[in-house]
Design a protein around this motif. Structure first.
Motif, PDB file in Angstrom:
ATOM      1  N   ASN A 139       0.839  -1.196   0.000  1.00 18.58           N
ATOM      2  CA  ASN A 139       0.000   0.000   0.000  1.00 18.58           C
ATOM      3  C   ASN A 139       0.878   1.252   0.000  1.00 18.58           C
ATOM      4  O   ASN A 139       0.582   2.226  -0.696  1.00 18.58           O
TER       5      ASN A 139
ATOM      6  N   HIS B 114       2.108   1.725  -3.441  1.00 17.41           N
ATOM      7  CA  HIS B 114       1.017   2.283  -4.242  1.00 17.41           C
ATOM      8  C   HIS B 114       0.878   3.788  -3.999  1.00 17.41           C
ATOM      9  O   HIS B 114       0.794   4.566  -4.944  1.00 17.41           O
ATOM     10  N   LYS B 115       0.872   4.190  -2.746  1.00  9.48           N
ATOM     11  CA  LYS B 115       0.680   5.607  -2.412  1.00  9.48           C
ATOM     12  C   LYS B 115       1.875   6.471  -2.793  1.00  9.48           C
ATOM     13  O   LYS B 115       1.702   7.636  -3.141  1.00  9.48           O
TER      14      LYS B 115
ATOM     15  N   SER C  83       4.095   5.811  -5.247  1.00 14.09           N
ATOM     16  CA  SER C  83       4.519   5.620  -6.632  1.00 14.09           C
ATOM     17  C   SER C  83       4.219   6.829  -7.493  1.00 14.09           C
ATOM     18  O   SER C  83       3.211   7.502  -7.312  1.00 14.09           O
TER      19      SER C  83
ATOM     20  N   GLU D 283       2.128   1.735 -11.939  1.00 14.90           N
ATOM     21  CA  GLU D 283       0.734   1.358 -11.671  1.00 14.90           C
ATOM     22  C   GLU D 283       0.737   0.097 -10.819  1.00 14.90           C
ATOM     23  O   GLU D 283       1.502  -0.831 -11.093  1.00 14.90           O
ATOM     24  N   THR D 284      -0.078   0.075  -9.782  1.00 16.88           N
ATOM     25  CA  THR D 284      -0.220  -1.125  -8.964  1.00 16.88           C
ATOM     26  C   THR D 284      -1.606  -1.713  -9.190  1.00 16.88           C
ATOM     27  O   THR D 284      -2.591  -0.980  -9.263  1.00 16.88           O
TER      28      THR D 284
ATOM     29  N   PHE E  57      -5.916   0.816  -2.840  1.00 20.09           N
ATOM     30  CA  PHE E  57      -5.359   0.405  -4.118  1.00 20.09           C
ATOM     31  C   PHE E  57      -6.405  -0.320  -4.968  1.00 20.09           C
ATOM     32  O   PHE E  57      -7.370  -0.866  -4.453  1.00 20.09           O
TER      33      PHE E  57
ATOM     34  N   THR F  57       4.081 -11.737  -6.706  1.00 16.69           N
ATOM     35  CA  THR F  57       4.138 -10.380  -7.248  1.00 16.69           C
ATOM     36  C   THR F  57       4.994 -10.377  -8.504  1.00 16.69           C
ATOM     37  O   THR F  57       6.057 -10.994  -8.539  1.00 16.69           O
TER      38      THR F  57
END
Length: 159
Positions: free
Chosen positions: A68, A71-72, A74, A79-80, A103, A125
């Motif tokens: 997370n 994601h925040k 980036s 792109e997540t 996300f 991942t």
């Protein structure tokens, strides 16, 4: 019987080569929890982090805060996309709400996406570069934020 086994074995090997690091990431189309249609090809030109997870998976739950944060933090070039494997929309929505995660999530109800990526254990991942090639496959829990950032930087610099 042996001929069938050998054929199946070879078919599996070919499939594995298809998703090897450096190869083109398998295309997919799915719908996010918010109802938005997404295709992997929509993110051409960006680095993509695909994370396969489930709320019952202890390792998945432990790595979620780190992912997370990725994601925040980036940039627009990363792109997540989080792919939940087989849980209901209600279960996933409740989990995200309870943990204040924002996300984008796709639910892989049929297993089509996880099968294309040959995900046999969670979490898994994949980091995909701007050209759509798999640059890194991480099987198991990600615990190191700086290392994850390095992998993302490497994906941006390698063709």
């Amino acid at each position: 019987m042996t001929v069938v086994w050998v054929f199946s074995h070879n078919e599996k090997r070919v499939s594995s080569e298809r998703i090897a690091v450096g190869s083109i990431a398998p295309e997919f189309e799915a719908t996010t929890l918010e109802g938005e249609k997404v295709r992997l090809s929509d993110f051409q030109g960006q680095i993509v982090v695909l994370n396969f997870w489930a709320s019952w998976c202890t390792s998945c739950v432990r790595e979620m805060p780190l992912l997370n944060d990725i994601h925040k933090s980036s940039s627009a070039q990363i792109e997540t996309l989080f792919i939940n494997v087989g849980e209901s929309k209600a279960t996933v929505s409740e989990y995200l709400k309870d943990h204040s995660f924002s996300f984008p999530v796709v639910i892989d109800v049929t297993g089509k996406i996880s099968t294309a990526y040959e995900v046999s254990a969670l979490p898994a991942t994949f980091i995909i570069n701007r050209e759509g090639n798999i640059r890194k496959a991480i099987l198991g829990e990600i615990t190191d934020f700086p290392l994850m950032q390095q992998w993302l930087e490497d994906a941006g610099n390698l063709k």
